[in-house]
Design a protein around this motif. Structure first.
Motif, mmCIF file in Angstrom:
data_model
loop_
_atom_site.group_PDB
_atom_site.id
_atom_site.type_symbol
_atom_site.label_atom_id
_atom_site.label_comp_id
_atom_site.label_asym_id
_atom_site.label_seq_id
_atom_site.Cartn_x
_atom_site.Cartn_y
_atom_site.Cartn_z
ATOM 1 N N ALA A 1 9.415 60.472 -13.852
ATOM 2 C CA ALA A 1 8.797 60.283 -15.168
ATOM 3 C C ALA A 1 7.322 60.692 -15.167
ATOM 4 C CB ALA A 1 8.951 58.831 -15.619
ATOM 5 N N PRO A 2 6.494 60.276 -14.188
ATOM 6 C CA PRO A 2 5.108 60.741 -14.172
ATOM 7 C C PRO A 2 4.981 62.256 -14.027
ATOM 8 C CG PRO A 2 5.344 58.824 -12.772
ATOM 9 C CD PRO A 2 6.719 59.234 -13.176
ATOM 10 N N PHE A 3 5.884 62.876 -13.257
ATOM 11 C CA PHE A 3 5.816 64.333 -13.089
ATOM 12 C C PHE A 3 6.136 65.040 -14.405
ATOM 13 C CE2 PHE A 3 7.938 68.382 -12.052
ATOM 14 C CZ PHE A 3 6.893 69.026 -11.431
ATOM 15 N N VAL A 4 7.200 64.568 -15.076
ATOM 16 C CA VAL A 4 7.542 65.172 -16.374
ATOM 17 C C VAL A 4 6.408 64.975 -17.359
ATOM 18 C CG1 VAL A 4 9.126 65.028 -18.328
ATOM 19 C CG2 VAL A 4 10.022 64.947 -15.997
ATOM 20 N N SER A 5 5.823 63.760 -17.342
ATOM 21 C CA SER A 5 4.707 63.487 -18.241
ATOM 22 C C SER A 5 3.510 64.384 -17.931
ATOM 23 C CB SER A 5 4.302 62.016 -18.135
ATOM 24 O OG SER A 5 3.194 61.741 -18.959
ATOM 25 N N ALA A 6 3.207 64.567 -16.636
ATOM 26 C CA ALA A 6 2.076 65.404 -16.248
ATOM 27 C C ALA A 6 2.272 66.856 -16.646
ATOM 28 C CB ALA A 6 1.854 65.301 -14.743
ATOM 29 N N CYS A 7 3.544 67.291 -16.748
ATOM 30 C CA CYS A 7 3.807 68.682 -17.151
ATOM 31 C C CYS A 7 3.955 68.821 -18.663
ATOM 32 C CB CYS A 7 5.075 69.188 -16.456
ATOM 33 S SG CYS A 7 4.944 69.320 -14.666
ATOM 34 N N VAL A 8 4.695 67.881 -19.274
ATOM 35 C CA VAL A 8 5.028 68.011 -20.694
ATOM 36 C C VAL A 8 3.864 67.598 -21.594
ATOM 37 C CG1 VAL A 8 6.571 67.180 -22.516
ATOM 38 C CG2 VAL A 8 7.481 67.724 -20.254
ATOM 39 N N THR A 9 3.122 66.554 -21.199
ATOM 40 C CA THR A 9 2.029 66.068 -22.052
ATOM 41 C C THR A 9 0.985 67.149 -22.322
ATOM 42 O OG1 THR A 9 2.364 63.783 -21.350
ATOM 43 C CG2 THR A 9 0.212 64.351 -22.260
ATOM 44 N N PRO A 10 0.485 67.869 -21.305
ATOM 45 C CA PRO A 10 -0.469 68.941 -21.614
ATOM 46 C C PRO A 10 0.123 70.020 -22.515
ATOM 47 C CG PRO A 10 -0.579 68.379 -19.288
ATOM 48 C CD PRO A 10 0.610 67.666 -19.845
ATOM 49 N N LEU A 11 1.399 70.374 -22.291
ATOM 50 C CA LEU A 11 2.023 71.398 -23.139
ATOM 51 C C LEU A 11 2.141 70.909 -24.586
ATOM 52 C CD1 LEU A 11 4.840 72.695 -20.763
ATOM 53 C CD2 LEU A 11 2.668 73.803 -21.301
ATOM 54 N N THR A 12 2.484 69.635 -24.756
ATOM 55 C CA THR A 12 2.568 69.062 -26.107
ATOM 56 C C THR A 12 1.213 69.103 -26.793
ATOM 57 O OG1 THR A 12 4.340 67.583 -25.349
ATOM 58 C CG2 THR A 12 3.256 67.036 -27.427
ATOM 59 N N ILE A 13 0.181 68.778 -26.036
ATOM 60 C CA ILE A 13 -1.173 68.791 -26.598
ATOM 61 C C ILE A 13 -1.591 70.194 -26.988
ATOM 62 C CG2 ILE A 13 -3.597 68.426 -25.988
ATOM 63 C CD1 ILE A 13 -2.692 65.995 -24.366
ATOM 64 N N VAL A 14 -1.210 71.170 -26.171
ATOM 65 C CA VAL A 14 -1.545 72.568 -26.505
ATOM 66 C C VAL A 14 -0.851 72.981 -27.793
ATOM 67 C CG1 VAL A 14 -1.253 74.958 -25.755
ATOM 68 C CG2 VAL A 14 -2.057 73.239 -24.131
ATOM 69 N N VAL A 15 0.419 72.558 -27.958
ATOM 70 C CA VAL A 15 1.149 72.892 -29.194
ATOM 71 C C VAL A 15 0.441 72.274 -30.406
ATOM 72 C CG1 VAL A 15 3.306 72.517 -30.446
ATOM 73 C CG2 VAL A 15 3.355 73.176 -28.032
ATOM 74 N N VAL A 16 -0.011 71.016 -30.260
ATOM 75 C CA VAL A 16 -0.725 70.358 -31.353
ATOM 76 C C VAL A 16 -2.015 71.115 -31.667
ATOM 77 C CG1 VAL A 16 -1.916 68.245 -32.050
ATOM 78 C CG2 VAL A 16 0.296 68.114 -30.868
ATOM 79 N N MET A 17 -2.719 71.557 -30.623
ATOM 80 C CA MET A 17 -3.949 72.324 -30.833
ATOM 81 C C MET A 17 -3.682 73.615 -31.591
ATOM 82 S SD MET A 17 -6.020 71.906 -27.247
ATOM 83 C CE MET A 17 -6.729 70.336 -26.731
ATOM 84 N N PHE A 18 -2.591 74.296 -31.219
ATOM 85 C CA PHE A 18 -2.236 75.529 -31.925
ATOM 86 C C PHE A 18 -1.964 75.242 -33.401
ATOM 87 C CE2 PHE A 18 -1.508 77.890 -27.966
ATOM 88 C CZ PHE A 18 -1.908 79.162 -28.353
ATOM 89 N N ALA A 19 -1.392 74.079 -33.678
ATOM 90 C CA ALA A 19 -1.071 73.755 -35.068
ATOM 91 C C ALA A 19 -2.324 73.629 -35.925
ATOM 92 C CB ALA A 19 -0.263 72.456 -35.116
#
Length: 555
Positions: free
Chosen positions: A109-127
């Protein structure tokens, strides 16, 4: 995976919250703030459920792995368990399996979070702003390069640490086993240098592993700071130019700061995942170790004579036996003597099929042991070793291992025949007395009596004795000899003996040296020949005489 997008949604809701707060009607923030709170609460619940599920899956897999590992170790031939295997298996079964399975329970779970959370934030930034999103995305190759470089840099250090840990584990076991020798030599206050050196090397290897991961952690920190600084400068420039609002800039900076924690945790999680992956590879190697092949159409021997036919056996690069031929008629006793390292115990191990021969054949009742199923061969052979291991339980439980379904009367009869009843009578608790781990609460002679009682209860037609009286006091030696006489009566017996006076009653004696049998015959016949056996007999008799003259116990 479900909580991660919800976490990104909560980040995206920061924009309308901040817009309302900085706008002309701050009271409009309440609907957005409520939605933000609901998203955070939902994320917390889903995260809890996700982590709990991961823990349950991890413990289930851990239980299954231990069961499979135990079953596999039980099927591996006893010859596989060399001295170097003790530390390896103990480290792997202890810390290794736990580290490997903790990936699912604690790291996934921490590994998935460490990978997915930054990508999610980047998507929000693009929005909200494509330029700010691109600026953040530019850091991805740098982070990936640092992770790859760190993994390569620490691989060698991780492998070295494993080897040092394995060696240290073996030295600890060796140190515990050597306690009688150390104490007999008056060295109880001294350090065991080999153990100290191995523990020191293990500590140094751990330090080198930490130092190898340090550049990666520092690199990720610097990369995160550089990205945040770049976003701050770019956001200020765009805000001053009127291309973006202050709420969006502030939200993006908050999101960028939120990216730092998971990115920094990647270094630590990545190191633990590499260690877990290495342990999984070692576990896979162990589980792929093949037991000795079972015959497709097993044959049950009708008789119990033993025969070695031109047997050749090598242990690694060392030849132990070469073109050796030997036979033991059914119901007779063969004593095998010879110098240390001649391969005497190896003969017993080949009969019990701890190993397979490299050439020739070992036969029981005329049947090659490779054509007999392991279950049938084990039923036909009882082995009494020099070093007896007892399980942590009662005396009765250890005796019953010879034949678990035996009745109480049969167990008591076997105990009387081995003179174990004398031990039971003087122990507090009697048959329910606990022997301790490895039989530590009993003396060597008492453990040997348990072993003989166990073999008597098993009632196997073939008996193998390996140096069973080489380290016993006179009282226990006499009791053990009586037990052995009853155990061997009417059975086919092969005994390895260090004390030559214990082999006089054997039907035949074989002198083993130089990979093969150099002399064979009865005791009196071999003495008349004046060969190798006669020389050993005279040396043994002289040693007994000198010990008696000096007031020392005879060998």
């Amino acid at each position: 995976m479900l909580p991660r997008p919800l976490e990104g949604l909560s980040y995206a809701l920061l924009v309308p919250v901040l817009r309302a707060l900085f706008g002309g009607t701050p009271a409009d923030v309440w609907p957005w703030l409520t939605a933000f709170g609901a998203a955070v609460a939902a994320y917390a619940v889903l995260r809890y459920v996700s982590d709990l599920s991961g823990f349950r899956v991890g413990t289930t897999l851990l239980r299954g792995i231990y069961r499979r590992l135990g079953d596999h170790l039980a099927w591996l031939p006893l010859g596989w368990y060399g001295t170097s295997r003790v530390g390896e298996v103990s480290v792997l079964a202890g810390r290794g399996v736990m580290q490997a399975m903790s990936v699912i329970a604690h790291l996934l779970a921490p590994f998935v979070s460490a990978c997915v959370t930054p990508l999610t934030i980047v998507v929000v930034m693009f929005a909200f702003d494509r330029r700010m999103g691109l600026a953040t995305l530019a850091a991805a190759p740098v982070v990936a390069a640092i992770q790859i470089w760190t993994g390569r840099a620490t691989a060698a250090a991780d492998a070295e640490r494993h080897e040092r840990d394995k060696e240290a584990g073996g030295r600890v076991v060796e140190y515990l086993q050597a306690q009688p020798v150390l104490r007999a030599g008056g060295r109880t206050g001294e350090c065991f240098r080999l153990l100290d050196d191995s523990l020191l090397e293990a500590r140094r290897a751990s330090r080198r592993t930490v130092l190898a991961t340090l550049p990666g952690a520092v690199g990720l920190t610097l990369a995160g700071q550089a990205v945040f600084t770049g976003l701050l400068v770019l956001g200020a420039y765009l805000a001053l130019g009127g291309d973006i609002g202050a709420a969006e800039v502030l939200t993006i900076l908050v999101l960028a700061a939120r990216c730092a924690d998971p990115l920094l945790s990647l270094s630590d999680i990545g190191g633990q995942l590499r260690i877990a992956n290495a342990e999984l590879a070692r576990l896979d190697t162990l589980l792929r170790t093949r037991p000795l092949p079972e015959p497709r159409e097993p044959v049950r021997p009708e008789h119990h004579d033993l025969r070695f036919e031109s047997v050749t056996f090598r242990h690694g690069d060392r030849t132990v036996l070469q073109d050796l031929s030997l036979s033991v008629p059914e119901g007779q006793t063969l004593a095998v003597v010879g110098p240390s390292g001649a391969g005497k115990s190896t003969l017993l191990q080949l009969l019990a099929r701890f190993h397979d021969v490299d050439g020739g054949a070992v036969r029981v009742g005329g049947v090659d042991v490779r054509a007999i199923s392991s279950e049938v061969l084990t039923e036909r052979i009882a082995i009494v070793f020099q070093d007896v291991y007892l399980f942590d339980g009662t005396i009765e439980e250890n005796v019953r291992l010879g034949r678990p379904g035996a009745g109480d009367a049969e167990v008591r009869a076997a105990a009387r025949a081995a003179r174990l009843d004398e031990v039971v009578e003087r122990l507090p608790g009697g048959w329910a007395a606990n022997v301790g781990e490895g039989g530590a609460l009993l003396s060597g002679g008492e453990r040997q009596r348990v072993s003989i009682a166990r073999a008597l209860l098993k009632d196997a037609p073939v008996v193998l004795l390996d140096e069973v009286t080489s380290a016993l006091d006179p009282v226990n030696e006499a009791a053990v000899h009586q037990g052995i006489e009853r155990l061997t009566a009417g059975r086919t017996v092969v005994m390895v003996a260090h004390r030559l006076r214990t082999v006089r009653r054997a039907d035949r004696i074989a002198f083993l040296d130089g990979y093969r049998i150099v002399e064979e015959g009865g005791h009196d016949e071999l003495l008349r020949r004046g060969g190798r056996y006669a020389g050993f007999w005279n040396a043994d008799r002289d040693g007994v005489t000198q010990a008696a003259a000096g007031g020392l116990p005879a060998r």
